[in-house]
Design a protein around this motif. Structure first.
Motif, PDB file in Angstrom:
ATOM      1  N   VAL A   1       0.732  -1.220  -0.124  1.00  0.00           N
ATOM      2  CA  VAL A   1      -0.067   0.012  -0.042  1.00  0.00           C
ATOM      3  C   VAL A   1       0.834   1.337   0.120  1.00  0.00           C
ATOM      4  O   VAL A   1       1.882   1.376   0.680  1.00  0.00           O
ATOM      5  CB  VAL A   1      -0.842  -0.039   1.275  1.00  0.00           C
ATOM      6  N   ALA A   2       0.670   2.156  -0.700  1.00  0.00           N
ATOM      7  CA  ALA A   2       1.322   3.410  -0.946  1.00  0.00           C
ATOM      8  C   ALA A   2       0.359   4.616  -1.377  1.00  0.00           C
ATOM      9  O   ALA A   2      -0.833   4.234  -2.008  1.00  0.00           O
ATOM     10  CB  ALA A   2       2.271   3.448  -2.010  1.00  0.00           C
ATOM     11  N   PRO A   3       0.318   5.766  -1.041  1.00  0.00           N
ATOM     12  CA  PRO A   3      -0.524   6.798  -1.446  1.00  0.00           C
ATOM     13  C   PRO A   3      -0.465   7.048  -2.938  1.00  0.00           C
ATOM     14  O   PRO A   3       0.389   6.942  -3.509  1.00  0.00           O
ATOM     15  CB  PRO A   3      -0.162   7.932  -0.719  1.00  0.00           C
TER      16      PRO A   3
ATOM     17  N   VAL B   1      -4.265  10.376   0.312  1.00  0.00           N
ATOM     18  CA  VAL B   1      -5.335   9.708  -0.332  1.00  0.00           C
ATOM     19  C   VAL B   1      -4.656   8.556  -0.835  1.00  0.00           C
ATOM     20  O   VAL B   1      -3.515   8.260  -1.346  1.00  0.00           O
ATOM     21  CB  VAL B   1      -5.768  10.362  -1.701  1.00  0.00           C
ATOM     22  N   PHE B   2      -5.640   7.216  -0.564  1.00  0.00           N
ATOM     23  CA  PHE B   2      -5.163   5.930  -1.067  1.00  0.00           C
ATOM     24  C   PHE B   2      -6.354   5.335  -1.906  1.00  0.00           C
ATOM     25  O   PHE B   2      -7.408   5.912  -1.819  1.00  0.00           O
ATOM     26  CB  PHE B   2      -4.937   5.002   0.216  1.00  0.00           C
ATOM     27  N   LYS B   3      -5.942   4.249  -2.531  1.00  0.00           N
ATOM     28  CA  LYS B   3      -6.981   3.460  -3.162  1.00  0.00           C
ATOM     29  C   LYS B   3      -7.953   2.906  -2.419  1.00  0.00           C
ATOM     30  O   LYS B   3      -7.614   2.319  -1.232  1.00  0.00           O
ATOM     31  CB  LYS B   3      -6.548   2.636  -4.202  1.00  0.00           C
ATOM     32  N   ARG B   4      -8.946   2.874  -2.438  1.00  0.00           N
ATOM     33  CA  ARG B   4     -10.149   2.359  -1.351  1.00  0.00           C
ATOM     34  C   ARG B   4      -9.916   0.972  -1.172  1.00  0.00           C
ATOM     35  O   ARG B   4     -10.160   0.468  -0.053  1.00  0.00           O
ATOM     36  CB  ARG B   4     -11.565   2.644  -1.841  1.00  0.00           C
ATOM     37  N   ALA B   5      -9.449   0.241  -2.091  1.00  0.00           N
ATOM     38  CA  ALA B   5      -9.089  -1.253  -2.107  1.00  0.00           C
ATOM     39  C   ALA B   5      -7.951  -1.568  -0.836  1.00  0.00           C
ATOM     40  O   ALA B   5      -8.021  -2.651  -0.512  1.00  0.00           O
ATOM     41  CB  ALA B   5      -8.730  -1.713  -3.305  1.00  0.00           C
TER      42      ALA B   5
END
Length: 320
Positions: free
Chosen positions: A140-142, A175-179
């Motif tokens: 996970v990364a922004p 902000v990140f991807k919702r997934a």
């Protein structure tokens, strides 16, 4: 970041407090907390100091809420823990807002009366990035960083975060991807996580930590304004699921009143918009819920003893 985070600096906490002109303590109000970070900023030559400090803080355990969040089952649980327990250690609110395919982690200093120090913002953002990286083993990364300040150090920030950086935003956010919310944490420890949460819940129930009433009130006022709705006491009380009488009684107990809190939200928002955007005073007046631009100018004179345009010129002159 908690007060313990200052232990990582190459200057003693006593020296830093002396330079900032604040009392030595483990618990500061927002203004004193900002003064400490402003003083700390003067200790560093590199513009990447906050990024290095935030990235290293997770491994060293300087952020209590972030350290606890590492033991959550997944990124969703980590953000929930970060949001709920942040106020045990500092006067900050972290909101997690899912919208469409994105999830936005927003940092709000709702008791602030001035602009948030750059070093503090960079530290918080770098810490969150590192939390996501370590917890998910790099999965996970922004996808975007939003900063409530004028453009500066864009190339440096893009290299560190590996994503676009948007300036002059309404609030500091990542902000990140919702997934990403469903990505499991490789650092999860359910038993330890449950025990720590129980202890933290006991502290919150006992009233430990920074008061939530004024923060919730200011956030509600800010949301009313951002949506173009009336910031009246009745409208705000309804949104907080309180009666007008209950809200006013609780404010009386806190030694303040509604109009004072409304003015503080307007003052801080006006300062941020004047310093970090090119919006004219008419547009800013409307965004703050003033019926007439002249009403905004009069209020601003009361707050800052000068006009909005002169204040903007002075701020930009200092930054040059």
């Amino acid at each position: 970041m908690s007060p313990a985070a200052f232990a990582a600096l190459d200057v003693s906490l006593e020296q830093l407090c002396a330079r900032a002109g604040v009392p030595l303590s483990s618990r500061w109000d927002t203004d004193d907390f900002f003064r400490l970070w402003t003083a700390a900023e003067a200790e560093f030559d590199g513009r990447d100091a906050g990024l290095r400090f935030g990235a290293g803080g997770v491994a060293l355990g300087y952020g209590v809420a972030a350290t606890v969040a590492l033991h959550a089952a997944d990124f969703r649980g980590a953000l929930a823990a970060l949001s709920r327990y942040k106020r045990l250690s500092c006067p900050e609110r972290v909101d997690v807002e899912a919208n469409g395919d994105e999830v936005r982690v927003c940092y709000r200093w709702l008791a602030a009366t001035g602009l948030v120090p750059r070093l503090l913002v960079d530290t918080c953002m770098a810490s969150l990035t590192e939390l996501a990286r370590v917890g998910t083993a790099g999965a996970v990364a922004p996808i975007r960083v939003e900063l409530a300040r004028a453009p500066m150090d864009e190339a440096l920030l893009r290299r560190h975060f590996g994503c676009p950086v948007v300036f002059s935003a309404t609030h500091d956010a990542m902000v990140f991807k919702r997934a990403a919310l469903e990505v499991p944490f490789v650092t999860a420890d359910g038993g330890a996580f449950a025990r720590v949460l129980q202890r933290f819940e006991q502290q919150l129930a006992a009233g430990v930590g920074f008061s939530g009433l004024l923060g919730e009130l200011r956030l509600t006022i800010a949301r009313q304004l951002s949506e173009g709705r009336s910031p009246s006491v009745d409208a705000v009380a309804r949104r907080m699921h309180l009666s007008r009488r209950t809200l006013q009684r609780r404010l009386d107990e806190s030694g303040t009143h509604f109009q004072q809190q409304l003015a503080e939200v307007r003052r801080l928002t006006a300062s941020r918009l004047l310093a970090n955007t090119e919006l004219d005073t008419v547009a800013i007046a409307l965004l703050l819920g003033f019926v007439e631009p002249n009403s905004f100018t009069r209020a601003f004179r009361t707050w800052e003893r000068t006009t909005p345009l002169r204040w903007r010129e002075r701020q930009r002159g200092c930054a040059a």
